[in-house]
Design a protein around this motif. Structure first.
Motif, short mmCIF file in Angstrom:
data_model
loop_
_atom_site.label_atom_id
_atom_site.label_comp_id
_atom_site.label_asym_id
_atom_site.label_seq_id
_atom_site.Cartn_x
_atom_site.Cartn_y
_atom_site.Cartn_z
N GLU A 90 0.84 -1.19 0.00
CA GLU A 90 0.00 0.00 0.00
C GLU A 90 0.88 1.25 0.00
OE1 GLU A 90 -3.35 2.01 2.83
OE2 GLU A 90 -3.19 -0.15 2.79
N GLY A 91 0.59 2.16 -0.87
CA GLY A 91 1.35 3.40 -0.98
C GLY A 91 2.42 3.33 -2.06
N ASP A 92 2.57 2.18 -2.76
CA ASP A 92 3.56 2.05 -3.84
C ASP A 92 3.16 2.89 -5.04
OD1 ASP A 92 5.33 0.35 -2.67
OD2 ASP A 92 4.68 -1.46 -3.73
N ARG A 93 4.18 3.43 -5.70
CA ARG A 93 3.94 4.00 -7.02
C ARG A 93 3.97 2.82 -8.00
NH1 ARG A 93 8.13 8.38 -5.17
NH2 ARG A 93 9.18 6.43 -4.87
N PHE A 94 3.63 3.07 -9.25
CA PHE A 94 3.48 1.95 -10.19
C PHE A 94 4.80 1.23 -10.49
CE2 PHE A 94 4.66 5.41 -12.95
CZ PHE A 94 5.40 4.83 -13.94
N TYR A 95 5.93 1.86 -10.26
CA TYR A 95 7.22 1.24 -10.59
C TYR A 95 7.96 0.73 -9.38
CZ TYR A 95 8.92 5.87 -9.27
OH TYR A 95 9.16 7.04 -8.62
N ASP A 96 7.44 0.91 -8.16
CA ASP A 96 8.16 0.47 -6.96
C ASP A 96 8.31 -1.04 -6.90
OD1 ASP A 96 8.69 2.98 -6.03
OD2 ASP A 96 6.90 3.10 -4.74
N SER A 97 7.28 -1.79 -7.25
CA SER A 97 7.40 -3.25 -7.24
C SER A 97 8.40 -3.71 -8.30
CB SER A 97 6.04 -3.91 -7.46
OG SER A 97 5.55 -3.57 -8.73
N TRP A 98 8.43 -3.02 -9.41
CA TRP A 98 9.40 -3.35 -10.47
C TRP A 98 10.83 -3.13 -9.95
CZ3 TRP A 98 13.04 -0.50 -13.21
CH2 TRP A 98 13.58 -1.13 -14.34
N LEU A 99 11.06 -2.03 -9.26
CA LEU A 99 12.38 -1.74 -8.71
C LEU A 99 12.80 -2.77 -7.67
CD1 LEU A 99 12.32 2.16 -8.34
CD2 LEU A 99 13.68 0.80 -9.93
N ARG A 100 11.85 -3.22 -6.83
CA ARG A 100 12.18 -4.24 -5.83
C ARG A 100 12.48 -5.59 -6.48
NH1 ARG A 100 7.94 -1.79 -2.80
NH2 ARG A 100 6.48 -3.25 -3.71
N ALA A 101 11.89 -5.86 -7.63
CA ALA A 101 12.07 -7.16 -8.30
C ALA A 101 13.39 -7.23 -9.08
CB ALA A 101 10.91 -7.43 -9.24
N GLN A 102 13.96 -6.10 -9.43
CA GLN A 102 15.15 -6.10 -10.28
C GLN A 102 16.34 -6.86 -9.71
OE1 GLN A 102 15.54 -5.04 -13.55
NE2 GLN A 102 13.33 -5.12 -13.24
N PRO A 103 16.72 -6.70 -8.44
CA PRO A 103 17.87 -7.48 -7.93
C PRO A 103 17.65 -8.99 -8.00
CG PRO A 103 17.32 -5.72 -6.41
CD PRO A 103 16.26 -5.74 -7.44
N VAL A 104 16.42 -9.42 -7.72
CA VAL A 104 16.11 -10.85 -7.77
C VAL A 104 16.22 -11.35 -9.21
CG1 VAL A 104 14.35 -12.60 -7.30
CG2 VAL A 104 14.61 -10.65 -5.76
N GLU A 105 15.64 -10.61 -10.14
CA GLU A 105 15.68 -10.99 -11.55
C GLU A 105 17.12 -11.01 -12.07
OE1 GLU A 105 13.05 -8.65 -13.97
OE2 GLU A 105 11.44 -8.82 -12.50
N ARG A 106 17.89 -10.03 -11.68
CA ARG A 106 19.28 -9.94 -12.12
C ARG A 106 20.09 -11.13 -11.60
NH1 ARG A 106 20.69 -5.22 -9.94
NH2 ARG A 106 19.24 -4.17 -11.33
N ALA A 107 19.86 -11.51 -10.35
CA ALA A 107 20.59 -12.64 -9.77
C ALA A 107 20.26 -13.94 -10.51
CB ALA A 107 20.26 -12.77 -8.29
N LEU A 108 18.98 -14.16 -10.80
CA LEU A 108 18.61 -15.36 -11.54
C LEU A 108 19.13 -15.33 -12.97
CD1 LEU A 108 14.99 -15.96 -10.22
CD2 LEU A 108 16.98 -17.43 -9.90
N LYS A 109 19.16 -14.16 -13.56
CA LYS A 109 19.70 -14.03 -14.92
C LYS A 109 21.20 -14.36 -14.94
CE LYS A 109 20.18 -10.66 -18.63
NZ LYS A 109 19.99 -9.26 -19.03
N ASP A 110 21.92 -13.91 -13.92
CA ASP A 110 23.35 -14.21 -13.82
C ASP A 110 23.59 -15.71 -13.66
OD1 ASP A 110 23.97 -11.55 -14.11
OD2 ASP A 110 24.28 -11.20 -11.96
N VAL A 111 22.75 -16.36 -12.85
CA VAL A 111 22.88 -17.80 -12.66
C VAL A 111 22.64 -18.53 -13.98
CG1 VAL A 111 21.83 -19.81 -11.55
CG2 VAL A 111 22.31 -17.77 -10.21
N LEU A 112 21.62 -18.11 -14.72
CA LEU A 112 21.34 -18.72 -16.02
C LEU A 112 22.50 -18.54 -16.99
CD1 LEU A 112 17.58 -17.90 -16.64
CD2 LEU A 112 18.64 -20.15 -16.69
N LYS A 113 23.07 -17.35 -16.98
CA LYS A 113 24.22 -17.09 -17.86
C LYS A 113 25.40 -17.98 -17.50
CE LYS A 113 25.24 -12.77 -18.17
NZ LYS A 113 25.85 -11.44 -18.02
#
Length: 158
Positions: A56-79
């Motif tokens: 509650e109180g998030d702007r539309f891109y806050d959840s996207w910003l929180r997800a980026q480190p997780v996505e980046r870590a999984l992308k690095d593992v895949l690479k």
């Protein structure tokens, strides 16, 4: 080899045979490719879940910003998994090439030694069969014919 021997290693037998090494590395590569497929699915599901998690109180891109480190870590593992699978394939080829190089080494050394002996003892050259006749001039105008401008004969200089 005795399997009861404490120094016996099953990978030692695999390492000594290039075909067995290739089979073993192909099996490992298959397992890693399966793991890579599972990681790709996990990355997609994690991406959907993390981006859909709103507070509650998030702007539309806050959840996207929180997800980026997780996505980046999984992308690095895949690479890394993909680079490991490519490295396994490359090492199988290198292993086979090593055995071929070892097998050809003695032949190459013998050829090199023959070339060296030929170089050190050049064959005797036979004397020319027809002595040059006087008054007849050779018409060989190749690159090596006249060596100076005084040897031009009836040719003109530039």
């Amino acid at each position: 080899m005795n399997s009861n021997d404490p120094n016996h290693s099953p990978l030692r037998d695999v390492a000594q045979n290039p075909e067995a090494t290739a089979r073993y590395l192909a099996d490992v590569q298959r397992v890693l490719l399966d793991i890579g497929k599972n990681l790709e699915t996990l990355a997609l599901e994690t991406r959907v879940h993390c981006r859909d998690t709103h507070v509650e109180g998030d702007r539309f891109y806050d959840s996207w910003l929180r997800a980026q480190p997780v996505e980046r870590a999984l992308k690095d593992v895949l690479k890394n998994v993909q680079s490991v699978t490519k490295g396994l394939e490359k090492s199988a080829y290198k292993r086979r090439a090593h055995d071929e190089a070892v097998a050809n080494t003695s032949k190459k050394r013998k050829e090199k030694e023959l070339e060296k002996s030929r170089k050190n003892t050049p064959p005797l050259q036979a004397a020319p069969q027809n002595p040059p006749q006087q008054g007849v001039q050779s018409q060989n105008y190749g690159y090596g014919a006249p060596t100076s401008i005084y040897d031009l004969g009836n040719r003109e200089s530039a």
